[in-house]
Design a protein around this motif. Structure first.
Motif, PDB file in Angstrom:
ATOM      1  N   PRO A   1       0.930  -1.215   0.113  1.00 11.15           N
ATOM      2  CA  PRO A   1      -0.098   0.023   0.029  1.00 11.15           C
ATOM      3  C   PRO A   1       0.973   1.104   0.042  1.00 11.15           C
ATOM      4  O   PRO A   1       2.033   1.458   0.741  1.00 11.15           O
ATOM      5  N   GLY A   2       0.476   2.236  -0.834  1.00 13.73           N
ATOM      6  CA  GLY A   2       1.264   3.550  -1.094  1.00 13.73           C
ATOM      7  C   GLY A   2       2.461   3.183  -2.081  1.00 13.73           C
ATOM      8  O   GLY A   2       2.757   4.416  -2.296  1.00 13.73           O
ATOM      9  N   ASP A   3       2.692   2.363  -2.527  1.00  9.33           N
ATOM     10  CA  ASP A   3       3.724   2.424  -3.550  1.00  9.33           C
ATOM     11  C   ASP A   3       3.255   3.037  -4.783  1.00  9.33           C
ATOM     12  O   ASP A   3       2.084   3.003  -5.251  1.00  9.33           O
ATOM     13  N   LEU A   4       4.203   3.321  -5.467  1.00  7.03           N
ATOM     14  CA  LEU A   4       3.995   3.874  -7.075  1.00  7.03           C
ATOM     15  C   LEU A   4       3.473   3.003  -7.978  1.00  7.03           C
ATOM     16  O   LEU A   4       4.079   1.975  -8.099  1.00  7.03           O
ATOM     17  N   VAL A   5       2.671   3.133  -8.676  1.00 10.14           N
ATOM     18  CA  VAL A   5       2.126   2.341  -9.879  1.00 10.14           C
ATOM     19  C   VAL A   5       1.937   3.458 -11.128  1.00 10.14           C
ATOM     20  O   VAL A   5       1.069   4.515 -11.014  1.00 10.14           O
ATOM     21  N   ARG A   6       2.746   3.294 -12.114  1.00  5.62           N
ATOM     22  CA  ARG A   6       2.962   4.098 -13.103  1.00  5.62           C
ATOM     23  C   ARG A   6       2.154   3.395 -14.389  1.00  5.62           C
ATOM     24  O   ARG A   6       2.644   2.493 -14.943  1.00  5.62           O
ATOM     25  N   ILE A   7       1.390   4.306 -14.970  1.00  6.16           N
ATOM     26  CA  ILE A   7       0.805   4.044 -16.193  1.00  6.16           C
ATOM     27  C   ILE A   7       1.042   4.945 -17.383  1.00  6.16           C
ATOM     28  O   ILE A   7       0.801   6.328 -17.081  1.00  6.16           O
ATOM     29  N   TRP A   8       1.514   4.621 -18.762  1.00  6.59           N
ATOM     30  CA  TRP A   8       1.856   5.483 -19.605  1.00  6.59           C
ATOM     31  C   TRP A   8       0.811   5.295 -20.850  1.00  6.59           C
ATOM     32  O   TRP A   8       0.666   4.503 -21.473  1.00  6.59           O
ATOM     33  N   SER A   9       0.291   6.473 -21.264  1.00  8.64           N
ATOM     34  CA  SER A   9      -0.512   6.718 -22.421  1.00  8.64           C
ATOM     35  C   SER A   9       0.528   7.376 -23.630  1.00  8.64           C
ATOM     36  O   SER A   9       0.801   8.414 -23.403  1.00  8.64           O
ATOM     37  N   LEU A  10       0.895   6.625 -24.585  1.00  8.67           N
ATOM     38  CA  LEU A  10       1.427   6.908 -25.727  1.00  8.67           C
ATOM     39  C   LEU A  10       1.146   6.222 -27.158  1.00  8.67           C
ATOM     40  O   LEU A  10       1.288   4.968 -27.119  1.00  8.67           O
ATOM     41  N   PRO A  11       0.824   7.005 -27.995  1.00  3.84           N
ATOM     42  CA  PRO A  11       0.623   8.578 -28.139  1.00  3.84           C
ATOM     43  C   PRO A  11      -0.752   8.889 -27.420  1.00  3.84           C
ATOM     44  O   PRO A  11      -1.672   8.430 -27.392  1.00  3.84           O
ATOM     45  N   CYS A  12      -0.659  10.002 -26.724  1.00  3.06           N
ATOM     46  CA  CYS A  12      -2.026  10.440 -25.882  1.00  3.06           C
ATOM     47  C   CYS A  12      -2.729  11.591 -26.644  1.00  3.06           C
ATOM     48  O   CYS A  12      -3.857  11.807 -26.144  1.00  3.06           O
ATOM     49  N   SER A  13      -2.101  11.984 -27.717  1.00  4.77           N
ATOM     50  CA  SER A  13      -3.251  12.734 -28.614  1.00  4.77           C
ATOM     51  C   SER A  13      -3.586  14.044 -27.548  1.00  4.77           C
ATOM     52  O   SER A  13      -2.619  14.590 -26.913  1.00  4.77           O
ATOM     53  N   THR A  14      -4.726  14.309 -27.887  1.00  2.39           N
ATOM     54  CA  THR A  14      -5.367  15.508 -27.007  1.00  2.39           C
ATOM     55  C   THR A  14      -5.786  15.254 -25.797  1.00  2.39           C
ATOM     56  O   THR A  14      -6.473  16.317 -25.061  1.00  2.39           O
ATOM     57  N   GLY A  15      -5.256  14.125 -25.221  1.00  3.79           N
ATOM     58  CA  GLY A  15      -5.532  13.823 -23.963  1.00  3.79           C
ATOM     59  C   GLY A  15      -6.782  12.811 -23.344  1.00  3.79           C
ATOM     60  O   GLY A  15      -6.878  12.544 -22.298  1.00  3.79           O
ATOM     61  N   GLU A  16      -7.649  12.550 -24.222  1.00  4.21           N
ATOM     62  CA  GLU A  16      -8.763  11.634 -24.117  1.00  4.21           C
ATOM     63  C   GLU A  16      -8.352  10.343 -23.378  1.00  4.21           C
ATOM     64  O   GLU A  16      -8.829   9.785 -22.419  1.00  4.21           O
ATOM     65  N   GLU A  17      -7.122   9.855 -23.879  1.00  4.64           N
ATOM     66  CA  GLU A  17      -6.837   8.436 -23.285  1.00  4.64           C
ATOM     67  C   GLU A  17      -6.488   8.474 -22.044  1.00  4.64           C
ATOM     68  O   GLU A  17      -6.892   7.774 -20.992  1.00  4.64           O
ATOM     69  N   PRO A  18      -5.438   9.268 -21.586  1.00  6.05           N
ATOM     70  CA  PRO A  18      -4.865   9.252 -20.200  1.00  6.05           C
ATOM     71  C   PRO A  18      -6.067   9.780 -19.130  1.00  6.05           C
ATOM     72  O   PRO A  18      -6.050   9.221 -18.178  1.00  6.05           O
ATOM     73  N   TYR A  19      -6.758  10.857 -19.487  1.00  2.16           N
ATOM     74  CA  TYR A  19      -7.838  11.094 -18.839  1.00  2.16           C
ATOM     75  C   TYR A  19      -8.847  10.229 -18.559  1.00  2.16           C
ATOM     76  O   TYR A  19      -9.461   9.764 -17.504  1.00  2.16           O
ATOM     77  N   SER A  20      -9.057   9.173 -19.654  1.00  2.00           N
ATOM     78  CA  SER A  20     -10.203   8.016 -19.709  1.00  2.00           C
ATOM     79  C   SER A  20      -9.466   7.188 -18.521  1.00  2.00           C
ATOM     80  O   SER A  20     -10.273   6.637 -17.649  1.00  2.00           O
TER      81      SER A  20
END
Length: 277
Positions: A104-123
């Motif tokens: 608990p509390g550990d870092l989990v990193r998620i990358w959206s590439l290409p993210c275009s205008t942001g819809e995918e990472p915000y999704s």
């Protein structure tokens, strides 16, 4: 420049295609002439170039124009909750496996590439807030990256048309978006702050390495624009960007098994993904 006659001669088209290819990995050839001519005509008009030779001089001497040209060639077709089955797979299968080795509390990193205008990472952020009960147990970092700096700027603004948000449930719109203004709805500030945006070139190893390593990477519908050599390069960079045991999600028409044998294919109930062993 905007008439029926080709803007570029075959020799000029090859020179421009090579310029774009070396910087992005995207291959544009004679069969895409209409796409190329239209964009180069716009850039030549914008810079006041007399002809392509004049524009080439500017292109080689002005990094800002080189970036503007690359921006004009990128494809930014996207919307919220696109390929929703992969988001279900993320919360139901991928992240539960990832956090087995986390406290608990550990870092989990998620990358959206290409993210275009942001819809995918915000999704991704929206989906986890709404569908993953463990979202507050871990330190989730979502990064959206793209080679197109104009797309990054739009992502940071976070304002979207009804077409972009059409698949979002009404309760999600009410909770995470401001009321509509002039045909657009803006993401609330708290959600904007949950996603970091960076300019990154997947074809450039140094650019990829600056982002660090990730537990999950979404790289959807990009490799279809690459030739075989660029796909192999991209696969190597994606592999290096994943933590051991990390997962890669591609577009539904893409398959890493035809590009690289470095990844293990995993079949979950909701999606096929690829894992760094």
């Amino acid at each position: 420049m905007t008439g029926e006659a080709p803007v570029l001669t075959p020799v000029e088209l090859n020179a421009l295609s090579e310029f774009v290819y070396k910087r992005t990995g995207m291959l544009f050839e004679e069969k895409k002439r209409y796409y190329i001519d239209r964009r180069i005509a716009e850039r030549m008009d914008a810079t006041g170039s007399r002809d392509f030779a004049d524009y080439q001089v500017r292109l080689r001497s002005d990094p800002g124009e080189a970036q503007s040209l690359i921006n004009s060639f990128t494809v930014n077709e996207t919307y919220f909750y696109r390929e929703e089955h992969q988001l279900r797979c993320l919360s139901r299968s991928i992240l539960p496996e990832v956090v087995r080795s986390h406290r608990p509390g550990d870092l989990v990193r998620i990358w959206s590439l290409p993210c275009s205008t942001g819809e995918e990472p915000y999704s991704i952020a929206l989906w986890l807030l709404e569908n993953w009960a463990m979202v507050d147990v871990y330190n989730i970092e979502i990064v959206g990256s793209d080679i197109d700096t104009q797309a990054i700027a739009a992502a940071l603004r976070g304002r979207y048309t009804n077409r972009s948000i059409a698949k979002l449930p009404q309760e999600v719109l009410d909770a995470y978006f401001e009321p509509e203004v002039r045909g657009r709805r803006e993401i609330i500030q708290d959600l904007k702050e949950s996603v970091k945006f960076t300019a990154t070139n997947l074809n450039d190893r140094a650019s990829v390495l600056t982002q660090g390593r990730f537990d999950v990477i979404f790289c959807r519908n990009l490799l279809i624009y690459f030739d075989e050599e660029s796909r192999r390069t991209a696969a190597a960079h994606l592999y290096e960007a994943l933590n051991p045991g990390g997962y890669l999600c591609l577009g539904h028409t893409e398959s890493m098994s035809r590009i690289s044998d470095a990844f293990e294919m995993r079949r979950f109930d909701d999606a096929i993904v690829y894992r760094r062993s």
